[in-house]
Structures are given as C-alpha cells and as structure tokens.
Design a protein around this motif. Structure first.
Motif, PDB file in Angstrom:
ATOM      1  N   ARG A 140     -23.625   8.850 -26.805  1.00 49.87           N
ATOM      2  CA  ARG A 140     -23.557  10.051 -27.646  1.00 49.87           C
ATOM      3  C   ARG A 140     -22.129  10.322 -28.117  1.00 49.87           C
ATOM      4  NH1 ARG A 140     -22.165  15.080 -26.716  1.00 49.87           N
ATOM      5  NH2 ARG A 140     -22.059  14.861 -24.456  1.00 49.87           N
ATOM      6  N   ARG A 141     -21.145  10.018 -27.279  1.00 50.53           N
ATOM      7  CA  ARG A 141     -19.761  10.304 -27.625  1.00 50.53           C
ATOM      8  C   ARG A 141     -19.060   9.141 -28.321  1.00 50.53           C
ATOM      9  NH1 ARG A 141     -17.026  13.552 -23.770  1.00 50.53           N
ATOM     10  NH2 ARG A 141     -15.245  13.346 -25.157  1.00 50.53           N
ATOM     11  N   LEU A 142     -19.360   7.917 -27.909  1.00 49.67           N
ATOM     12  CA  LEU A 142     -18.651   6.746 -28.433  1.00 49.67           C
ATOM     13  C   LEU A 142     -19.250   6.221 -29.729  1.00 49.67           C
ATOM     14  CD1 LEU A 142     -16.578   4.422 -28.143  1.00 49.67           C
ATOM     15  CD2 LEU A 142     -18.253   3.262 -26.685  1.00 49.67           C
ATOM     16  N   ASP A 143     -20.553   6.048 -29.772  1.00 49.11           N
ATOM     17  CA  ASP A 143     -21.190   5.373 -30.904  1.00 49.11           C
ATOM     18  C   ASP A 143     -20.932   6.034 -32.261  1.00 49.11           C
ATOM     19  OD1 ASP A 143     -21.980   3.514 -29.084  1.00 49.11           O
ATOM     20  OD2 ASP A 143     -24.122   3.927 -29.235  1.00 49.11           O
ATOM     21  N   PRO A 144     -20.878   7.371 -32.356  1.00 41.74           N
ATOM     22  CA  PRO A 144     -20.544   7.950 -33.663  1.00 41.74           C
ATOM     23  C   PRO A 144     -19.155   7.539 -34.153  1.00 41.74           C
ATOM     24  CG  PRO A 144     -21.577   9.602 -32.280  1.00 41.74           C
ATOM     25  CD  PRO A 144     -21.300   8.405 -31.401  1.00 41.74           C
ATOM     26  N   HIS A 145     -18.220   7.377 -33.241  1.00 38.26           N
ATOM     27  CA  HIS A 145     -16.881   6.916 -33.632  1.00 38.26           C
ATOM     28  C   HIS A 145     -16.923   5.462 -34.112  1.00 38.26           C
ATOM     29  CE1 HIS A 145     -14.649  10.463 -32.404  1.00 38.26           C
ATOM     30  NE2 HIS A 145     -15.418  10.509 -31.321  1.00 38.26           N
ATOM     31  N   VAL A 146     -17.721   4.655 -33.436  1.00 38.16           N
ATOM     32  CA  VAL A 146     -17.887   3.258 -33.856  1.00 38.16           C
ATOM     33  C   VAL A 146     -18.514   3.218 -35.247  1.00 38.16           C
ATOM     34  CG1 VAL A 146     -19.070   1.079 -33.349  1.00 38.16           C
ATOM     35  CG2 VAL A 146     -17.999   2.370 -31.494  1.00 38.16           C
ATOM     36  N   ASP A 147     -19.500   4.086 -35.496  1.00 42.37           N
ATOM     37  CA  ASP A 147     -20.127   4.154 -36.820  1.00 42.37           C
ATOM     38  C   ASP A 147     -19.106   4.495 -37.899  1.00 42.37           C
ATOM     39  OD1 ASP A 147     -22.659   3.584 -35.793  1.00 42.37           O
ATOM     40  OD2 ASP A 147     -23.212   5.708 -35.604  1.00 42.37           O
ATOM     41  N   VAL A 148     -18.255   5.472 -37.623  1.00 41.53           N
ATOM     42  CA  VAL A 148     -17.227   5.868 -38.593  1.00 41.53           C
ATOM     43  C   VAL A 148     -16.251   4.723 -38.823  1.00 41.53           C
ATOM     44  CG1 VAL A 148     -15.263   7.418 -38.971  1.00 41.53           C
ATOM     45  CG2 VAL A 148     -17.441   8.342 -38.148  1.00 41.53           C
ATOM     46  N   LEU A 149     -15.832   4.084 -37.743  1.00 39.44           N
ATOM     47  CA  LEU A 149     -14.893   2.970 -37.867  1.00 39.44           C
ATOM     48  C   LEU A 149     -15.486   1.841 -38.697  1.00 39.44           C
ATOM     49  CD1 LEU A 149     -12.140   1.845 -37.137  1.00 39.44           C
ATOM     50  CD2 LEU A 149     -13.059   1.173 -34.919  1.00 39.44           C
ATOM     51  N   ARG A 150     -16.739   1.492 -38.428  1.00 42.00           N
ATOM     52  CA  ARG A 150     -17.409   0.444 -39.230  1.00 42.00           C
ATOM     53  C   ARG A 150     -17.512   0.865 -40.684  1.00 42.00           C
ATOM     54  NH1 ARG A 150     -20.573  -4.001 -37.674  1.00 42.00           N
ATOM     55  NH2 ARG A 150     -21.653  -3.544 -39.576  1.00 42.00           N
ATOM     56  N   HIS A 151     -17.853   2.113 -40.910  1.00 42.57           N
ATOM     57  CA  HIS A 151     -17.965   2.620 -42.282  1.00 42.57           C
ATOM     58  C   HIS A 151     -16.614   2.515 -43.003  1.00 42.57           C
ATOM     59  CE1 HIS A 151     -19.266   5.080 -45.641  1.00 42.57           C
ATOM     60  NE2 HIS A 151     -18.186   5.819 -45.467  1.00 42.57           N
ATOM     61  N   GLU A 152     -15.557   2.928 -42.323  1.00 40.33           N
ATOM     62  CA  GLU A 152     -14.222   2.878 -42.939  1.00 40.33           C
ATOM     63  C   GLU A 152     -13.786   1.437 -43.200  1.00 40.33           C
ATOM     64  OE1 GLU A 152     -12.676   5.386 -44.222  1.00 40.33           O
ATOM     65  OE2 GLU A 152     -14.070   6.867 -43.420  1.00 40.33           O
ATOM     66  N   LEU A 153     -14.131   0.524 -42.310  1.00 36.21           N
ATOM     67  CA  LEU A 153     -13.840  -0.889 -42.555  1.00 36.21           C
ATOM     68  C   LEU A 153     -14.608  -1.396 -43.770  1.00 36.21           C
ATOM     69  CD1 LEU A 153     -13.771  -2.135 -38.876  1.00 36.21           C
ATOM     70  CD2 LEU A 153     -11.865  -2.299 -40.493  1.00 36.21           C
ATOM     71  N   GLY A 154     -15.845  -0.937 -43.938  1.00 40.04           N
ATOM     72  CA  GLY A 154     -16.616  -1.284 -45.139  1.00 40.04           C
ATOM     73  C   GLY A 154     -15.960  -0.756 -46.401  1.00 40.04           C
ATOM     74  N   LEU A 155     -15.436   0.461 -46.322  1.00 42.50           N
ATOM     75  CA  LEU A 155     -14.726   1.034 -47.474  1.00 42.50           C
ATOM     76  C   LEU A 155     -13.446   0.261 -47.774  1.00 42.50           C
ATOM     77  CD1 LEU A 155     -15.196   4.861 -46.857  1.00 42.50           C
ATOM     78  CD2 LEU A 155     -16.445   3.383 -48.456  1.00 42.50           C
ATOM     79  N   LEU A 156     -12.769  -0.192 -46.722  1.00 43.31           N
ATOM     80  CA  LEU A 156     -11.578  -1.022 -46.913  1.00 43.31           C
ATOM     81  C   LEU A 156     -11.939  -2.320 -47.629  1.00 43.31           C
ATOM     82  CD1 LEU A 156      -8.602  -1.769 -46.478  1.00 43.31           C
ATOM     83  CD2 LEU A 156      -9.236  -2.530 -44.162  1.00 43.31           C
TER      84      LEU A 156
END
Length: 134
Positions: A107-123
């Motif tokens: 619940r605490r970690l996975d949303p951050h991983v989702d954001v990080l993956r999303h930002e890498l996709g935007l990069l």
C-alpha cells in the motif's frame, strides 16, 4: 535470398543497449583498476572482461557496428526503458526474496513505484520528441 534475423529498428535497439552496457562496463573497469588496484579485485576485473567478451561475441554474431553509439535521444530513451523494467522489481510482492514483507508495504511502496515508472515513461516520450540529430 535469406531474410535478416533483425530488422533495422531491432538492430538499432540491440546495438544501443549493448553500447550502453559496454560504456558502463568500461566505467566499472576504470574504477576497479584506478581505485582498487591489486589482486583482491582481480576477480571483478576478470568478470568484467568476461562480460565484455560475451558482449563482443554478440556484436559479431549479428554484425553490429562496433562504434555504434546511440544519440542522446536514444540514450535517454534506452536508460528510461531499462530502469522502468528494473523498477518493477521494487514492488512489494517482489521483496519476499529479501525477507518477510510487512502487510502495509504494498500500500505504501507500490504507488511510488507506479509514479516512478510513469515518470520514466514520460522521460522516454520526451526523448522521442527530440530531433533525430539530438
């Protein structure tokens, strides 16, 4: 006439990733040699040389250009792509191999991983918008 195993885009992707790996291996070898001379690090240097040999064999097998270096655009996209795949391993369910996983970790970690993956996709997408000469 035989059909090539790799098309132009596949060749470029393979060559780009191998070049990135070769660059990283070179940097590691420089550090292992300059910062840690001596026999204690001979195993590391030997392993780096073995990986470099395997990389070169792969380049030869597919007749990939030796000096192929990805443009900044392709380098950014490749780094974003590689790290997006690696970041996936940071999900809570993948942490079991490192010990018991707390019930609230996902619940605490996975949303951050989702954001990080999303930002890498935007990069990667931002790199894709750069001109071919970038």
């Amino acid at each position: 006439m035989t059909t090539p195993l790799l098309n132009e885009d596949q060749t470029r992707r393979l060559a780009s990733h191998l070049r990135l790996l070769a660059d990283d291996l070179h940097a590691l070898m420089l550090r292992a040699t300059a910062e840690h001379p001596g026999p204690a690090y001979d195993g590391v240097r030997g392993a780096i040389n073995a990986v470099t040999g395997a990389l070169e064999a792969l380049r030869r097998e597919f007749d990939l250009p030796d000096a192929f270096g990805p443009s900044l655009r392709r380098r950014i996209a490749a780094v974003a792509d590689v790290w997006a795949a690696r970041v996936e391993d940071l999900r809570a369910r993948r942490m079991k191999g490192y010990g018991p996983v707390h019930a609230d970790l996902a619940r605490r970690l996975d949303p951050h991983v989702d954001v990080l993956r999303h930002e890498l996709g935007l990069l990667a997408a931002a790199a894709g918008r750069l001109g071919e000469d970038a």
